[in-house]
Write a protein that holds these residues in place. Structure first.
Motif, PDB file in Angstrom:
ATOM      1  N   VAL A   1       0.308  -1.472   6.979  1.00  0.00           N
ATOM      2  CA  VAL A   1       0.972  -1.506   5.679  1.00  0.00           C
ATOM      3  C   VAL A   1       0.185  -2.315   4.647  1.00  0.00           C
ATOM      4  CG1 VAL A   1       3.214  -1.215   6.776  1.00  0.00           C
ATOM      5  CG2 VAL A   1       2.425  -3.522   6.218  1.00  0.00           C
ATOM      6  N   GLN A   2      -0.806  -3.067   5.091  1.00  0.00           N
ATOM      7  CA  GLN A   2      -1.635  -3.811   4.143  1.00  0.00           C
ATOM      8  C   GLN A   2      -2.803  -2.988   3.628  1.00  0.00           C
ATOM      9  OE1 GLN A   2      -2.361  -7.375   6.641  1.00  0.00           O
ATOM     10  NE2 GLN A   2      -1.296  -8.559   5.053  1.00  0.00           N
ATOM     11  N   THR A   3      -3.419  -2.203   4.511  1.00  0.00           N
ATOM     12  CA  THR A   3      -4.602  -1.431   4.117  1.00  0.00           C
ATOM     13  C   THR A   3      -4.304   0.033   3.837  1.00  0.00           C
ATOM     14  OG1 THR A   3      -5.163  -0.800   6.391  1.00  0.00           O
ATOM     15  CG2 THR A   3      -5.974  -2.942   5.603  1.00  0.00           C
ATOM     16  N   GLY A   4      -3.161   0.534   4.345  1.00  0.00           N
ATOM     17  CA  GLY A   4      -2.847   1.947   4.199  1.00  0.00           C
ATOM     18  C   GLY A   4      -3.510   2.831   5.225  1.00  0.00           C
ATOM     19  N   GLU A   5      -4.205   2.251   6.200  1.00  0.00           N
ATOM     20  CA  GLU A   5      -4.842   3.043   7.243  1.00  0.00           C
ATOM     21  C   GLU A   5      -3.767   3.643   8.155  1.00  0.00           C
ATOM     22  OE1 GLU A   5      -8.412   2.568  10.594  1.00  0.00           O
ATOM     23  OE2 GLU A   5      -7.554   0.798   9.619  1.00  0.00           O
ATOM     24  N   VAL A   6      -3.916   4.931   8.488  1.00  0.00           N
ATOM     25  CA  VAL A   6      -2.916   5.630   9.289  1.00  0.00           C
ATOM     26  C   VAL A   6      -3.481   5.973  10.663  1.00  0.00           C
ATOM     27  CG1 VAL A   6      -1.768   6.538   7.245  1.00  0.00           C
ATOM     28  CG2 VAL A   6      -3.538   7.897   8.368  1.00  0.00           C
ATOM     29  N   PHE A   7      -2.578   6.071  11.660  1.00  0.00           N
ATOM     30  CA  PHE A   7      -2.984   6.307  13.044  1.00  0.00           C
ATOM     31  C   PHE A   7      -2.069   7.331  13.694  1.00  0.00           C
ATOM     32  CE2 PHE A   7      -3.844   1.943  11.828  1.00  0.00           C
ATOM     33  CZ  PHE A   7      -5.170   1.768  12.185  1.00  0.00           C
ATOM     34  N   GLY A   8      -2.672   8.311  14.360  1.00  0.00           N
ATOM     35  CA  GLY A   8      -1.933   9.256  15.174  1.00  0.00           C
ATOM     36  C   GLY A   8      -1.022  10.167  14.374  1.00  0.00           C
ATOM     37  N   GLU A   9      -0.240  10.938  15.105  1.00  0.00           N
ATOM     38  CA  GLU A   9       0.715  11.864  14.506  1.00  0.00           C
ATOM     39  C   GLU A   9       2.094  11.574  15.057  1.00  0.00           C
ATOM     40  OE1 GLU A   9       1.502  16.668  13.820  1.00  0.00           O
ATOM     41  OE2 GLU A   9      -0.318  15.949  14.829  1.00  0.00           O
ATOM     42  N   GLY A  10       3.035  11.354  14.149  1.00  0.00           N
ATOM     43  CA  GLY A  10       4.390  11.046  14.569  1.00  0.00           C
ATOM     44  C   GLY A  10       5.089  12.234  15.195  1.00  0.00           C
ATOM     45  N   PRO A  11       6.127  11.980  15.982  1.00  0.00           N
ATOM     46  CA  PRO A  11       6.882  13.071  16.614  1.00  0.00           C
ATOM     47  C   PRO A  11       7.772  13.789  15.606  1.00  0.00           C
ATOM     48  CG  PRO A  11       7.871  10.949  17.124  1.00  0.00           C
ATOM     49  CD  PRO A  11       6.612  10.645  16.380  1.00  0.00           C
ATOM     50  N   ALA A  12       8.549  14.736  16.103  1.00  0.00           N
ATOM     51  CA  ALA A  12       9.343  15.604  15.238  1.00  0.00           C
ATOM     52  C   ALA A  12      10.314  14.827  14.359  1.00  0.00           C
ATOM     53  CB  ALA A  12      10.101  16.615  16.081  1.00  0.00           C
ATOM     54  N   GLY A  13      10.903  13.780  14.898  1.00  0.00           N
ATOM     55  CA  GLY A  13      11.847  13.000  14.116  1.00  0.00           C
ATOM     56  C   GLY A  13      11.199  12.316  12.932  1.00  0.00           C
ATOM     57  N   PHE A  14       9.937  11.896  13.078  1.00  0.00           N
ATOM     58  CA  PHE A  14       9.220  11.251  11.980  1.00  0.00           C
ATOM     59  C   PHE A  14       9.046  12.227  10.817  1.00  0.00           C
ATOM     60  CE2 PHE A  14       6.914   7.238  13.451  1.00  0.00           C
ATOM     61  CZ  PHE A  14       7.841   6.967  14.454  1.00  0.00           C
TER      62      PHE A  14
ATOM     63  N   ALA B   1       0.821  -1.215   0.000  1.00  0.00           N
ATOM     64  CA  ALA B   1       0.000   0.000   0.000  1.00  0.00           C
ATOM     65  C   ALA B   1       0.854   1.264   0.000  1.00  0.00           C
ATOM     66  CB  ALA B   1      -0.927   0.002   1.220  1.00  0.00           C
ATOM     67  N   GLY B   2       2.164   1.114  -0.228  1.00  0.00           N
ATOM     68  CA  GLY B   2       3.047   2.265  -0.294  1.00  0.00           C
ATOM     69  C   GLY B   2       3.710   2.636   1.017  1.00  0.00           C
ATOM     70  N   TYR B   3       3.612   1.763   2.028  1.00  0.00           N
ATOM     71  CA  TYR B   3       4.181   2.028   3.344  1.00  0.00           C
ATOM     72  C   TYR B   3       5.088   0.880   3.768  1.00  0.00           C
ATOM     73  CZ  TYR B   3       0.438   5.503   3.701  1.00  0.00           C
ATOM     74  OH  TYR B   3      -0.400   6.565   3.485  1.00  0.00           O
ATOM     75  N   ALA B   4       6.199   1.226   4.403  1.00  0.00           N
ATOM     76  CA  ALA B   4       7.152   0.225   4.866  1.00  0.00           C
ATOM     77  C   ALA B   4       6.732  -0.337   6.220  1.00  0.00           C
ATOM     78  CB  ALA B   4       8.538   0.833   4.975  1.00  0.00           C
ATOM     79  N   PRO B   5       6.918  -1.642   6.454  1.00  0.00           N
ATOM     80  CA  PRO B   5       6.636  -2.226   7.760  1.00  0.00           C
ATOM     81  C   PRO B   5       7.854  -2.149   8.678  1.00  0.00           C
ATOM     82  CG  PRO B   5       7.217  -3.965   6.240  1.00  0.00           C
ATOM     83  CD  PRO B   5       7.287  -2.663   5.461  1.00  0.00           C
ATOM     84  N   ASP B   6       7.614  -2.270   9.968  1.00  0.00           N
ATOM     85  CA  ASP B   6       8.719  -2.381  10.915  1.00  0.00           C
ATOM     86  C   ASP B   6       9.440  -3.711  10.743  1.00  0.00           C
ATOM     87  OD1 ASP B   6       8.277   0.106  12.127  1.00  0.00           O
ATOM     88  OD2 ASP B   6       6.852  -0.733  13.554  1.00  0.00           O
ATOM     89  N   TRP B   7       8.653  -4.781  10.623  1.00  0.00           N
ATOM     90  CA  TRP B   7       9.206  -6.135  10.523  1.00  0.00           C
ATOM     91  C   TRP B   7       8.468  -6.901   9.434  1.00  0.00           C
ATOM     92  CZ3 TRP B   7      13.536  -7.316  13.225  1.00  0.00           C
ATOM     93  CH2 TRP B   7      13.847  -6.493  14.322  1.00  0.00           C
ATOM     94  N   TYR B   8       9.168  -7.852   8.829  1.00  0.00           N
ATOM     95  CA  TYR B   8       8.569  -8.674   7.790  1.00  0.00           C
ATOM     96  C   TYR B   8       9.218 -10.052   7.816  1.00  0.00           C
ATOM     97  CZ  TYR B   8       5.167  -7.934   4.014  1.00  0.00           C
ATOM     98  OH  TYR B   8       4.016  -7.895   3.254  1.00  0.00           O
ATOM     99  N   ARG B   9       8.551 -11.002   7.199  1.00  0.00           N
ATOM    100  CA  ARG B   9       9.048 -12.378   7.180  1.00  0.00           C
ATOM    101  C   ARG B   9       9.441 -12.765   5.757  1.00  0.00           C
ATOM    102  NH1 ARG B   9       6.501 -17.961   9.588  1.00  0.00           N
ATOM    103  NH2 ARG B   9       6.772 -16.779  11.509  1.00  0.00           N
ATOM    104  N   PHE B  10      10.479 -13.581   5.669  1.00  0.00           N
ATOM    105  CA  PHE B  10      10.858 -14.163   4.381  1.00  0.00           C
ATOM    106  C   PHE B  10      11.061 -15.660   4.556  1.00  0.00           C
ATOM    107  CE2 PHE B  10      14.165 -15.656   1.412  1.00  0.00           C
ATOM    108  CZ  PHE B  10      13.509 -15.407   0.217  1.00  0.00           C
ATOM    109  N   ARG B  11      10.415 -16.413   3.693  1.00  0.00           N
ATOM    110  CA  ARG B  11      10.590 -17.862   3.685  1.00  0.00           C
ATOM    111  C   ARG B  11      10.940 -18.289   2.270  1.00  0.00           C
ATOM    112  NH1 ARG B  11       6.263 -22.558   5.649  1.00  0.00           N
ATOM    113  NH2 ARG B  11       7.678 -24.336   5.294  1.00  0.00           N
ATOM    114  N   GLU B  12      12.058 -18.954   2.149  1.00  0.00           N
ATOM    115  CA  GLU B  12      12.476 -19.392   0.827  1.00  0.00           C
ATOM    116  C   GLU B  12      11.435 -20.333   0.228  1.00  0.00           C
ATOM    117  OE1 GLU B  12      16.633 -20.070  -0.201  1.00  0.00           O
ATOM    118  OE2 GLU B  12      17.057 -19.962   1.954  1.00  0.00           O
TER     119      GLU B  12
END
Length: 364
Positions: free
Chosen positions: A282-295, A210-221
């Protein structure tokens, strides 16, 4: 600190040559006299990530004195066995003593340490730094590299806990900036780094439907990339760096356009609401809250790279205001994101197409 343990030259050190005001402020508030980056808000702990980022900023600032002290502390306290990657967490133990709390490693930190060592060797003509960087690459290869059935290689986040089963791995997309991998490949052209870079690009593209990166993801050969059930489809604290690295990638890199297109959701979210979300599904593109200054700071280079000029101007003004108004109240992570982004915005550094560091003195 043990004199001479790092890669400094055998001469009497002069006063700090740094002219980057924000780095000087961060260092004076956060780095001890012996080179330890202290997270004051988290029980005064120190991480390999903090040491790694500080080495890079000291290199950008041409701050050789701090670079040496940060490196020496890292070698003395975190990377005492050169055959193994550095420990990731140091602080006060339950018995009141200070030292390594968790000896597991963090490959993102090690990539930045190795990168900064190799670039210090090149820019400052310090062969000993190149030797240390090469030793660290060997430790990463032996402990944090998965050899795939097709003969390729994939970086895993640490030496323990990320191999989930037979040819199944837990991955963090923000851990391996493509430009850093390009530089390592130039150092070891016959090594695994080109393969790691290709698999990193695949991870970034395929984990962002959906155009957003995840924190963690899985890979299985044999199966491919998928959401890690234990972590869920969340993009937040870790993932925000993914946009930062992609935005700072050289436009001539062969993956540049593909990554900008794959990760464009965050730019759209900012354009729609004027804020950077704290979390994303990251699957639906739904967003939550407002990130801090670093974001907010982290997506500035991405907006510039993607040609969102008006949004970038707006966000840079917000970033500068946040530094002026909020700096003292911000935590370690936000300050580091602001240092990366503001230094890049001021033209203090760029990465060329091979990942080599290009330094400038522009402070506009």
């Amino acid at each position: 600190m043990s004199a001479g343990i790092g890669c400094h030259m055998p001469f009497v050190r002069a006063a700090s040559q740094a002219s980057w005001g924000l780095w000087d402020r961060y260092a004076s508030e956060t780095i001890s006299a012996d080179g330890r980056v202290i997270e004051h808000s988290r029980e005064a702990r120190t991480t390999s990530e903090g040491q790694a980022y500080a080495l890079f900023f000291a290199l950008v600032a041409n701050d050789r004195v701090r670079f040496d002290t940060i490196l020496d502390w890292t070698l003395n306290q975190l990377w005492t066995n050169r055959a193994e990657p550095p420990a990731w967490l140091w602080g006060q133990r339950k018995d009141g003593t200070w030292g390594i709390i968790d000896s597991n490693s963090a490959s993102d930190a090690e990539l930045w340490i190795a990168y900064s060592l190799l670039e210090a060797a090149r820019l400052w003509e310090r062969p000993a730094c190149q030797q240390l960087g090469t030793e660290l690459l060997a430790a990463i290869r032996s402990s944090e590299m998965a050899r795939l059935a097709d003969g390729g290689f994939m970086l895993i986040p640490g030496k323990s806990g990320f191999r989930l089963g037979e040819r199944t791995y837990l991955l963090n997309p923000s851990y391996a900036p493509v430009q850093v991998l390009r530089r390592l490949a130039s150092r070891q052209p016959d090594g695994p780094w080109q393969s790691v870079a290709a698999n990193q690009v695949s991870l970034l593209v395929r984990s962002a439907p959906a155009g957003y990166a995840p924190d963690w993801y899985r890979f299985r050969e044999g199966v491919g990339f998928s959401v890690e059930p234990a972590k869920g489809p969340t993009g937040g604290y870790d993932a925000i760096r993914t946009y930062l690295w992609a935005g700072m990638l050289n436009p001539e890199d062969p993956s540049f356009s593909e990554l900008l297109a794959s990760l464009g959701g965050m730019a759209k979210a900012f354009a729609a609401s004027g804020r950077v979300p704290h979390y994303v599904n990251v699957q639906t593109g739904e967003v939550f809250g407002e990130g801090p200054a670093g974001f907010s700071a982290a997506i500035y280079p991405f907006l510039v790279a993607a040609g969102h000029d008006r949004l970038a101007v707006r966000l840079r003004a917000q970033m500068e205001s946040d530094i002026e108004r909020l700096w003292s109240s911000l935590g370690y992570y936000d300050k580091n994101l602001l240092l990366f982004s503001s230094g890049w915005a001021q033209g203090r550094y760029r990465f060329d197409v091979g990942g080599f560091l290009q330094l400038g003195n522009n402070s506009q």
